[in-house]
Design a protein around this motif. Structure first.
Motif, short mmCIF file in Angstrom:
data_model
loop_
_atom_site.label_atom_id
_atom_site.label_comp_id
_atom_site.label_asym_id
_atom_site.label_seq_id
_atom_site.Cartn_x
_atom_site.Cartn_y
_atom_site.Cartn_z
N SER A 41 -41.15 -59.29 98.12
CA SER A 41 -41.03 -58.65 99.47
C SER A 41 -41.09 -59.19 100.74
CB SER A 41 -42.36 -58.36 99.29
OG SER A 41 -43.36 -59.73 99.94
N ILE A 42 -40.24 -58.64 101.62
CA ILE A 42 -40.11 -59.43 102.66
C ILE A 42 -40.25 -58.81 104.09
CG2 ILE A 42 -37.76 -59.46 103.62
CD1 ILE A 42 -36.32 -60.19 101.69
N SER A 43 -41.13 -59.65 105.16
CA SER A 43 -41.32 -58.66 105.99
C SER A 43 -40.98 -59.74 107.45
CB SER A 43 -42.98 -58.92 106.06
OG SER A 43 -43.87 -58.36 107.90
N GLY A 44 -39.99 -58.89 108.36
CA GLY A 44 -39.78 -59.91 109.04
C GLY A 44 -39.15 -61.02 108.09
N ASP A 45 -39.53 -62.41 108.96
CA ASP A 45 -38.78 -63.48 108.45
C ASP A 45 -39.01 -63.84 107.86
OD1 ASP A 45 -36.89 -63.14 110.53
OD2 ASP A 45 -36.96 -64.14 111.77
N THR A 46 -40.86 -63.35 106.81
CA THR A 46 -41.74 -64.15 106.06
C THR A 46 -40.75 -63.03 104.43
OG1 THR A 46 -43.13 -64.73 107.30
CG2 THR A 46 -43.71 -64.24 105.30
N ALA A 47 -40.96 -64.28 103.21
CA ALA A 47 -40.18 -63.31 102.27
C ALA A 47 -41.49 -63.73 101.47
CB ALA A 47 -39.36 -63.68 101.66
N THR A 48 -42.36 -63.08 100.35
CA THR A 48 -43.20 -63.20 98.78
C THR A 48 -43.06 -62.94 97.86
OG1 THR A 48 -45.32 -63.35 100.79
CG2 THR A 48 -45.33 -63.27 97.99
N VAL A 49 -42.30 -64.47 96.77
CA VAL A 49 -41.69 -64.16 95.97
C VAL A 49 -43.26 -64.83 95.12
CG1 VAL A 49 -40.15 -65.31 94.69
CG2 VAL A 49 -39.28 -65.35 97.01
N THR A 50 -43.74 -63.51 94.18
CA THR A 50 -44.22 -63.75 92.82
C THR A 50 -43.58 -63.55 91.38
OG1 THR A 50 -45.75 -61.70 94.13
CG2 THR A 50 -46.45 -62.46 91.98
N SER A 51 -44.58 -64.68 91.01
CA SER A 51 -43.81 -64.34 89.48
C SER A 51 -45.09 -64.86 88.86
CB SER A 51 -42.88 -65.88 89.63
OG SER A 51 -42.08 -66.08 90.26
N THR A 52 -44.79 -64.44 87.18
CA THR A 52 -45.69 -64.66 86.47
C THR A 52 -45.36 -66.40 85.78
OG1 THR A 52 -45.91 -62.65 86.31
CG2 THR A 52 -46.65 -64.06 83.82
N VAL A 53 -46.06 -67.11 85.37
CA VAL A 53 -45.74 -68.62 84.24
C VAL A 53 -46.67 -68.60 83.89
CG1 VAL A 53 -45.33 -69.93 87.04
CG2 VAL A 53 -47.75 -69.32 85.96
N THR A 54 -45.65 -68.88 82.57
CA THR A 54 -46.24 -69.36 81.61
C THR A 54 -46.98 -70.77 81.06
OG1 THR A 54 -44.34 -69.58 80.31
CG2 THR A 54 -44.99 -67.49 79.68
N TRP A 55 -47.61 -71.28 80.32
CA TRP A 55 -48.13 -72.26 80.14
C TRP A 55 -47.87 -73.24 78.49
CZ3 TRP A 55 -50.73 -74.70 84.59
CH2 TRP A 55 -51.05 -73.88 85.54
N SER A 56 -47.99 -74.70 78.35
CA SER A 56 -47.35 -75.31 76.86
C SER A 56 -49.11 -74.51 76.34
CB SER A 56 -47.08 -76.83 77.05
OG SER A 56 -48.49 -77.02 78.00
N GLY A 57 -49.03 -74.81 75.23
CA GLY A 57 -50.08 -74.19 74.44
C GLY A 57 -51.20 -73.03 74.31
N GLY A 58 -50.24 -71.84 74.74
CA GLY A 58 -50.49 -70.49 74.54
C GLY A 58 -51.36 -69.99 75.72
N ALA A 59 -51.83 -71.21 76.55
CA ALA A 59 -53.22 -71.00 77.35
C ALA A 59 -52.41 -69.29 78.47
CB ALA A 59 -53.29 -71.53 78.37
N LYS A 60 -53.28 -69.06 79.11
CA LYS A 60 -53.26 -67.43 79.55
C LYS A 60 -51.78 -67.50 80.33
CE LYS A 60 -56.04 -63.95 81.40
NZ LYS A 60 -56.82 -62.73 82.75
N THR B 43 -50.31 -66.00 87.75
CA THR B 43 -49.51 -65.38 88.98
C THR B 43 -49.37 -66.81 89.54
OG1 THR B 43 -50.84 -62.80 88.13
CG2 THR B 43 -49.38 -63.96 90.91
N LEU B 44 -48.17 -66.87 90.38
CA LEU B 44 -47.73 -67.77 91.33
C LEU B 44 -47.37 -67.04 92.77
CD1 LEU B 44 -47.80 -70.85 92.36
CD2 LEU B 44 -46.02 -71.26 90.63
N SER B 45 -47.84 -67.21 93.80
CA SER B 45 -46.84 -66.45 94.86
C SER B 45 -46.62 -67.61 95.84
CB SER B 45 -47.74 -65.44 95.57
OG SER B 45 -48.19 -64.66 94.32
N LEU B 46 -44.90 -68.00 96.16
CA LEU B 46 -44.72 -68.98 96.66
C LEU B 46 -44.03 -67.70 98.29
CD1 LEU B 46 -42.28 -70.89 93.96
CD2 LEU B 46 -44.11 -71.34 95.20
N THR B 47 -43.58 -68.29 99.20
CA THR B 47 -43.34 -67.70 100.20
C THR B 47 -42.71 -68.70 100.65
OG1 THR B 47 -45.27 -69.32 101.90
CG2 THR B 47 -45.98 -67.34 100.91
N LEU C 240 -55.59 -76.53 88.93
CA LEU C 240 -54.68 -75.55 89.10
C LEU C 240 -53.57 -74.66 89.95
CD1 LEU C 240 -58.86 -73.89 89.41
CD2 LEU C 240 -57.26 -74.39 87.43
N LEU C 241 -52.97 -73.80 89.48
CA LEU C 241 -51.93 -73.19 90.47
C LEU C 241 -51.97 -72.90 91.70
CD1 LEU C 241 -51.00 -70.51 87.89
CD2 LEU C 241 -49.76 -72.07 88.76
#
Length: 357
Positions: free
Chosen positions: A61-80, A83-87, A195-196
Motif C-alpha cells: 500500500s502506498i500513501s504519498g511518499d510512504t509505502a507499507t509492504v505486508t508479508s506472511t513469514v514461515t518459521w522453522s519447525g512448523g510454527a504458526k 505477519t511482518l510489515s515493513l515500511t 518476536l517479529l
C-alpha cells in the motif's frame, strides 16, 4: 522504468532474514542506544533454533511518499506463520525519473540478560560473541573497584554479582550463555526468544545467565581454599581473626603457632545464590594444632569445618573467603586429651573468643 519498488526494497531485507545474512540486516537496523547488535553474526542467525525460513508478500500500500509492504513469514519447525510489515519511503523522482523506494530502518526487539562479572564474552548458539561495550565497561569498573579495595574481596564481588547486556536479535529462538575463556567455568545456556518487528513487546525481566564450575575450576577453588587455610596457619594468635579455627576459650592476644594436621579440601560445590559464586562444603573436618608460647602451656588440637565461598572475579580467577564469624555456627572443637568434640560458640562476654560448648 522503476528499478527499486517498495516490494523490491522489502524483499532484499526478507531475503537476508531467510538467509541469515547479518551484513544486510545490519544495514537496515534501526539505532537503539540502549541495545547492542553484537549478536548479529551469520553463524548466530543461521543456527537459531527457531527462525524465519520463508515468506510471501501479501500486499503493498502506498500513501504519498510512504509505502507499507505486508508479508506472511514461515518459521522453522512448523510454527504458526506470522505477519511482518515493513515500511519504505520514496526518494528522488521527477518528470523523467521514477521514484526510488528505500526501506526504513527496522527496529529489532531487544532482550536483556544478566551477565556474571567473571564472564568475558557471550555464546549464542555456541557461537562466541563479544560483550556489548557498555557491559564490558561496567564489568571493568567492578573489577577496578575490587582491586582498589582488596579488603572487600569476595564480599564486594558477591554484592555486585552481575551486570546487564541488552542485545538486538532478529526474530527467532536462541540459546544464550555467559562464558569465560579461562576454562574454570562453563556457561549454562538460557533460551531467549525474540518476536517479529512491530509485534507487541512483552514485559519481561532480564534473563539471568549463570555459570558452573568445570572440573578444572573445582580443583582451582579447592586450591584457593587451601591457600586460605595456609594464611590462617601463619597467624600467631590463638583466635585468628576471620579464620574457621581457634583455641576454645582463648583470647585473641594469646600467642603461639599453628600447624595444620589434616587438609580435606575436597567437597561439594553448591550455588551460593549468585550467578558465579559457589559454596564449598568439605565432607570431613580439618584439624589444626596450636602450640602456645611458654613451656608450661599445653598444645590444643581443634577440628574445623571447611566451608568457604568461592567466586569468579572479573579477571577470570577464582577467589575464596571464609566469610565472617557468623558462618562458624557449625565449627567443631576437639579436646586434645580426651578426643571429645563440641561445638565452637562465641563467648557472650567476648565475641573475639570461641568457647567449646
Amino acid at each position: 522504468m522503476n528499478p527499486r519498488t517498495p516490494e523490491r526494497a522489502a524483499r532484499e531485507y526478507l531475503d537476508a532474514l531467510v538467509a541469515g545474512d547479518a551484513g544486510v540486516l545490519r544495514e537496515h537496523l534501526a539505532a537503539a542506544p540502549d541495545a547492542s547488535p553484537v549478536g548479529l553474526v551469520d553463524a548466530v542467525l543461521q543456527g537459531a533454533q527457531r527462525r524465519v525460513t520463508g515468506y510471501d508478500v501479501e500486499g503493498v500500500s502506498i500513501s504519498g511518499d510512504t509505502a507499507t509492504v505486508t508479508s506472511t513469514v514461515t518459521w522453522s519447525g512448523g510454527a504458526k506463520p506470522g505477519t511482518l510489515s515493513l515500511t519504505a519511503h520514496a526518494e528522488g523522482g521527477g518528470p523523467l525519473r521514477a521514484r526510488s523506494w528505500v526501506l526504513d530502518p527496522v527496529a529489532l526487539q531487544s532482550v536483556s540478560v544478566g551477565v556474571p562479572l567473571g564472564a568475558d564474552h557471550l555464546e549464542i548458539g555456541g557461537v562466541e560473541v563479544p560483550l556489548p561495550e557498555a557491559t564490558e565497561q561496567l564489568r571493568a569498573e567492578a573489577g577496578t573497584a575490587v582491586a582498589e579495595d582488596p579488603d572487600a574481596g569476595v564480599a564486594a564481588l558477591l554484592q555486585a554479582d552481575m551486570t546487564q547486556a541488552t542485545l538486538q536479535l532478529p526474530p527467532g529462538t536462541y540459546e544464550v550463555a555467559a562464558a569465560s575463556r579461562g576454562g574454570l567455568v562453563q556457561g549454562i545456556p538460557r533460551t531467549i526468544r525474540t518476536l517479529l518487528p512491530g509485534a507487541p513487546t512483552p514485559t519481561r525481566y532480564p534473563e539471568t545467565l549463570a555459570m558452573a564450575l568445570t572440573a578444572e575450576g573445582e580443583a582451582e577453588a579447592e586450591r584457593a581454599v587451601g591457600d586460605l587455610v595456609a594464611q590462617c596457619a601463619v597467624s600467631t594468635s590463638a583466635a585468628p581473626e576471620g579464620c574457621p579455627f581457634a583455641v576454645p576459650g582463648a583470647a585473641a592476644t594469646e600467642q603461639g603457632s599453628w600447624e595444620i594436621l589434616s587438609e580435606p579440601w575436597s567437597g561439594t560445590f553448591t550455588d551460593a545464590g549468585g550467578t558465579s559464586s559457589w559454596l564449598l562444603t568439605a565432607e570431613e573436618s580439618g584439624s589444626a594444632r596450636f602450640t602456645p608460647q611458654g613451656a608450661s602451656s599445653q598444645e590444643e588440637t581443634v577440628a574445623f569445618p571447611v566451608r568457604a565461598t568461592v567466586v569468579l572475579t572479573p579477571e577470570g580467577e577464582i577467589a575464596a573467603s571464609w566469610g565472617g564469624r557468623e558462618d562458624w555456627s557449625n565449627a567443631v572443637c576437639l579436646d586434645a586429651e580426651t578426643g571429645d568434640q563440641g561445638i565452637a560458640l562465641e563467648d557472650p562476654d567476648d565475641p573475639t573468643v570461641l568457647r567449646c560448648g
